[in-house]
Motif scaffolding. Structure first.
Motif, PDB file in Angstrom:
ATOM      1  N   ILE A   1      50.432  44.561 -26.417  1.00 11.49           N
ATOM      2  CA  ILE A   1      51.414  44.554 -25.468  1.00 11.49           C
ATOM      3  C   ILE A   1      52.114  43.091 -24.382  1.00 11.49           C
ATOM      4  O   ILE A   1      53.334  43.372 -24.239  1.00 11.49           O
ATOM      5  N   PHE A   2      50.952  42.619 -23.999  1.00 14.50           N
ATOM      6  CA  PHE A   2      51.436  42.053 -23.099  1.00 14.50           C
ATOM      7  C   PHE A   2      52.217  40.986 -24.518  1.00 14.50           C
ATOM      8  O   PHE A   2      52.809  39.651 -23.869  1.00 14.50           O
ATOM      9  N   VAL A   3      51.205  39.984 -25.155  1.00 17.47           N
ATOM     10  CA  VAL A   3      51.730  39.045 -25.973  1.00 17.47           C
ATOM     11  C   VAL A   3      53.069  39.150 -26.257  1.00 17.47           C
ATOM     12  O   VAL A   3      54.238  38.438 -27.403  1.00 17.47           O
ATOM     13  N   THR A   4      53.629  40.816 -27.012  1.00 11.50           N
ATOM     14  CA  THR A   4      55.139  40.798 -27.128  1.00 11.50           C
ATOM     15  C   THR A   4      55.521  40.814 -26.367  1.00 11.50           C
ATOM     16  O   THR A   4      56.792  40.392 -26.475  1.00 11.50           O
ATOM     17  N   LEU A   5      55.702  41.351 -25.024  1.00 10.86           N
ATOM     18  CA  LEU A   5      56.067  40.474 -24.457  1.00 10.86           C
ATOM     19  C   LEU A   5      56.533  39.375 -23.960  1.00 10.86           C
ATOM     20  O   LEU A   5      57.912  38.773 -23.231  1.00 10.86           O
ATOM     21  N   PHE A   6      55.937  39.128 -24.164  1.00 17.93           N
ATOM     22  CA  PHE A   6      55.879  37.153 -23.684  1.00 17.93           C
ATOM     23  C   PHE A   6      56.353  36.703 -25.321  1.00 17.93           C
ATOM     24  O   PHE A   6      57.384  35.646 -24.879  1.00 17.93           O
ATOM     25  N   GLY A   7      56.512  37.031 -26.329  1.00 19.80           N
ATOM     26  CA  GLY A   7      57.707  36.912 -26.760  1.00 19.80           C
ATOM     27  C   GLY A   7      58.652  37.133 -27.023  1.00 19.80           C
ATOM     28  O   GLY A   7      59.446  35.873 -27.161  1.00 19.80           O
TER      29      GLY A   7
END
Length: 343
Positions: free
Chosen positions: A146-152
């Motif tokens: 979730i956090f890596v996707t949001l960071f993307g």
């Protein structure tokens, strides 16, 4: 500076965990966080070209580590569809057209923004891979995804946040997301889902290192004796101790499932389990309780070689391999070969 401090702490944990357990993905992720630190330093020094370069190296190393770990520690057939990478070029093109229609100058888009946005798309892909891992690695991979996707998404919006201003808000959001990634990556890399032995084990195994054949009638006794030990088992049995790390052999997609022909993956898991147990000062135990089922899919010769490889890893790491068999399901010649290999 807060992001750099957190990233440095994350790098330290990943390096320490790698040298202790030798999991390849940890080394790659540690390198990715080095690039993250360099990217942050370049951002605050105003070097936009360096920002673009280190963003790309950060996203590339992160994705590479994710794919390496997925290949080595997951049954790819039931984890993710690699063809989704095909959506990256059209997404990239459509987003570029969208930015152009917003009135952002072409010169800006052709400089660092182009490379940063492409890095963001790879962050998104990494997030999708982590989310796909949730079937095997539960909440740790889910929240990290979730956090890596949001960071993307945050990185993809780079042209908008640079062009529109509001740097304090954007920097705050970026810092929160990077701290979230760091927190859940540390949690994931040191968890029971990633490693085999998350906590200290109070039970010790009295069995001698090597391999043994266990009769089907003796299996319940074995389960009772080792019920509190973190045994690694490749199984078709549902009633197993909660402390055991179970991989269910099946052709269906389900949690912790391995396709019965994926023998290299089972060897990979067993070898890393034995090494980690030895590092912890434990005698690791691997159980294969369905060799007859594996023979149906692979043939006897392949399974004999498979069990011999597991035995070699057990002996090398002072561990124990236990193979549960139903003697009535084997020919006399096969039994002789199994006993010669494993006893």
């Amino acid at each position: 500076m807060w992001s750099v401090t957190v990233a440095t702490g994350t790098l330290t944990v990943l390096v320490y965990t790698y040298f202790r357990y030798k999991v390849r993905a940890l080394r790659i992720w540690a390198v990715s966080w080095m690039f993250f630190i360099l990217m942050q330093m370049s951002f605050y020094s105003g070097n936009k070209d360096a920002v673009a370069v280190f963003y790309s190296f950060f996203s590339g190393a992160l994705l590479y580590g994710v794919l390496v770990h997925l290949r080595e520690h997951a049954d790819i057939k039931s984890s993710i569809k690699p063809e989704i990478i095909g959506i990256i070029p059209p997404l990239f093109a459509l987003y570029g057209i969208f930015l152009k229609y917003l009135g952002i100058p072409k010169e800006f888009l052709l400089n660092e923004a182009l490379y940063v946005v492409l890095s963001g798309i790879f962050f998104l892909f990494s997030g999708l891979v982590f989310l796909a891992m949730r079937k095997s690695w539960k909440k740790g991979a889910f929240y990290l995804g979730i956090f890596v996707t949001l960071f993307g998404l945050f990185v993809v919006a780079y042209p908008l946040r640079v062009w529109t201003g509001g740097q304090v808000v954007w920097i705050s959001i970026g810092s929160l997301l990077s701290v979230g990634i760091a927190f859940f990556m540390i949690q994931f890399a040191t968890s029971k889902e990633f490693l085999f032995l998350e906590r200290e084990v109070g039970v010790r195994v009295s069995l001698e290192p090597g391999a043994n054949l266990i009769d089907l009638n003796e299996y319940p006794i074995l389960k009772e004796e080792l019920k509190d030990f973190p045994v690694l088992v490749f199984s078709r049995t549902l009633n197993l101790p909660e402390s055991w790390k179970v991989y269910f052999l099946t052709s269906e997609e389900r949690k912790n499932a391995i396709y019965p022909t994926n023998l290299p993956y089972m060897i990979q898991l067993a070898s890393e389990y034995f090494r980690e147990a030895k590092t912890r000062g434990l005698r690791g135990v691997v159980v294969v309780d369905c060799p007859e089922y594996l023979v149906m899919y692979n043939g006897f010769d392949s399974i004999a070689k498979f069990l011999a490889s597991l035995k070699d890893f057990a002996i090398t790491n002072e561990g124990v391999l236990l193979v549960v068999i139903d003697e009535g399901a084997w020919t006399p010649q096969q039994l002789v070969i199994l006993k010669r290999l494993l006893e």
